[in-house]
Design a protein around this motif. Sequence first.
Motif, PDB file in Angstrom:
ATOM      1  N   HIS A   7      30.394  47.546  41.501  1.00  0.00           N
ATOM      2  CA  HIS A   7      31.087  47.429  42.779  1.00  0.00           C
ATOM      3  C   HIS A   7      30.623  48.562  43.690  1.00  0.00           C
ATOM      4  N   GLN A  30      39.992  48.164  37.570  1.00  0.00           N
ATOM      5  CA  GLN A  30      39.817  47.409  38.812  1.00  0.00           C
ATOM      6  C   GLN A  30      40.714  47.932  39.938  1.00  0.00           C
ATOM      7  N   ARG A  58      41.022  43.267  41.830  1.00  0.00           N
ATOM      8  CA  ARG A  58      41.297  42.082  41.026  1.00  0.00           C
ATOM      9  C   ARG A  58      41.252  40.830  41.906  1.00  0.00           C
ATOM     10  N   LYS A  59      40.759  39.734  41.340  1.00  0.00           N
ATOM     11  CA  LYS A  59      40.574  38.513  42.123  1.00  0.00           C
ATOM     12  C   LYS A  59      41.895  38.004  42.694  1.00  0.00           C
ATOM     13  N   SER A  60      42.973  38.217  41.964  1.00  0.00           N
ATOM     14  CA  SER A  60      44.265  37.732  42.434  1.00  0.00           C
ATOM     15  C   SER A  60      44.871  38.635  43.507  1.00  0.00           C
ATOM     16  N   ASN A  95      42.784  41.726  45.525  1.00  0.00           N
ATOM     17  CA  ASN A  95      41.733  42.025  46.492  1.00  0.00           C
ATOM     18  C   ASN A  95      42.318  42.658  47.762  1.00  0.00           C
ATOM     19  N   ASP A 112      45.546  40.375  35.096  1.00  0.00           N
ATOM     20  CA  ASP A 112      44.098  40.258  35.271  1.00  0.00           C
ATOM     21  C   ASP A 112      43.396  41.495  34.710  1.00  0.00           C
TER      22      ASP A 112
END
Length: 442
Positions: free
Chosen positions: A104, A123, A140-142, A144, A422
């Motif tokens: 990242h 994360q 985290r994707k959930s 962001n 997550d």
Amino acid sequence: MNAQLLNPFQISHPTAVQTSLLSNALFARFDSSGRYLAAGRYDGSVAIWDVELKAVVRWLDGHVKAVTSIDWSRNSKYIMTASKDWNIIIWDLTEEYDPPQRKHTIRFDVEVHGASFHPRNSQIVLALMGSGEVYMVDMRKSKNTRVELVEPPDEGGEDDSTRGMTAAKFDPTGKLIFVGTTGSTILVFNSRTQRMVARHRVPGAGKFRGFEFGKSGRLLVSNSSDKVLRQFILPSYETPAEDTTTWTESELEATHKFVEPINKFAWNAMSYSPDGEWLAGGASDPSGHKIYVWDMANDGYLASPLEGGREPLTYLHWHPSKAYMASTTKKGNILLWHTPTPEKWGAFAGGFEELDENIEYEEKEDEFDIEDEADIAARKKKEEDREVDIETMPDIGDKRFRPVHRIGEEDQDKDFQWADEDPDDDISGWRMHTVILDDDAI
């Protein structure tokens, strides 16, 4: 000789320089295992040293300006670097590429002075800006999200937004974020809600320059512009309700204060020992490399001042599991400190006893008597037939083995549940792809 064979229960502090690493480093930090040492450099690169081999095994080259901070994930699979080039980079050390690929890159509009991983999830990142703001970045994707931690106005309605934030750090549980300001205050935020839960006044501290926690999380030591290291015993902070906007206002009193005893110089760094019984402080003495070690188990008694030559000290970090330290000099060298252990030959023989001087030996009456072989066999048979209780736990008489959290407590804690949503893939058992570099490359 293996130090554990000599005295495995010895708890001490480093007293002498073992070796020096030529690294052109600004600072250096151990990973959680203590095997690797990451050194941030002036040119924006990072060298990862193998402490046992005394060699660079990975090279991270991604910044164009000086590195300002380094942090390892809990199992050392990832390493995060922040720089004056406005970027934070997270590197995956399992990559076989050299240099490894970036996992990242987090960009800001100002210099980044510090960055750290959440203790339970890599994360989630805490970032300190050179302009006095603190952000929590959730990759985290959930989620962001990128949220700025804001100090609310005080009870009189006065806006404290002009009071810049100069230090920020997660506590060891990850539930709380401690932020130091230029106005002698420590702000405590809940990491899940990003709301302030407490504001502590520390009279006379001035601008806070850094924090370090003891392993338990109840001890906090601060470095401030008044050239004093302060140790605090933190109170308990309750998890705030979802709809509450209140916080605790109090004055935080230091249990110990440490000042450079000779010339009252400021402190460049401080670090706790793994068990929290020792505290080391690195002085900003321009004429020498000076470290002071205090015995916190003995009411903060000054155990010993250490001198590492004439190169001034810039940073200091204690090994995560033993009496071992790494300090960095102004010229970029890394000094590794250890505890010299005298040889004890009694460790190789159960009945061997070392003597400082000769003594007259008195023979016991039955010491050299010849015992009948039948009696020896009968005694051994009796010992083999004796039942051994392996189920009953011994009564240790104290609570040394009581866990920090009760069984099931983490499953019910909303802050832990939020951090574990997550989850990352920073698991133990991974292997670093190492590339040994020669001295000319460094």
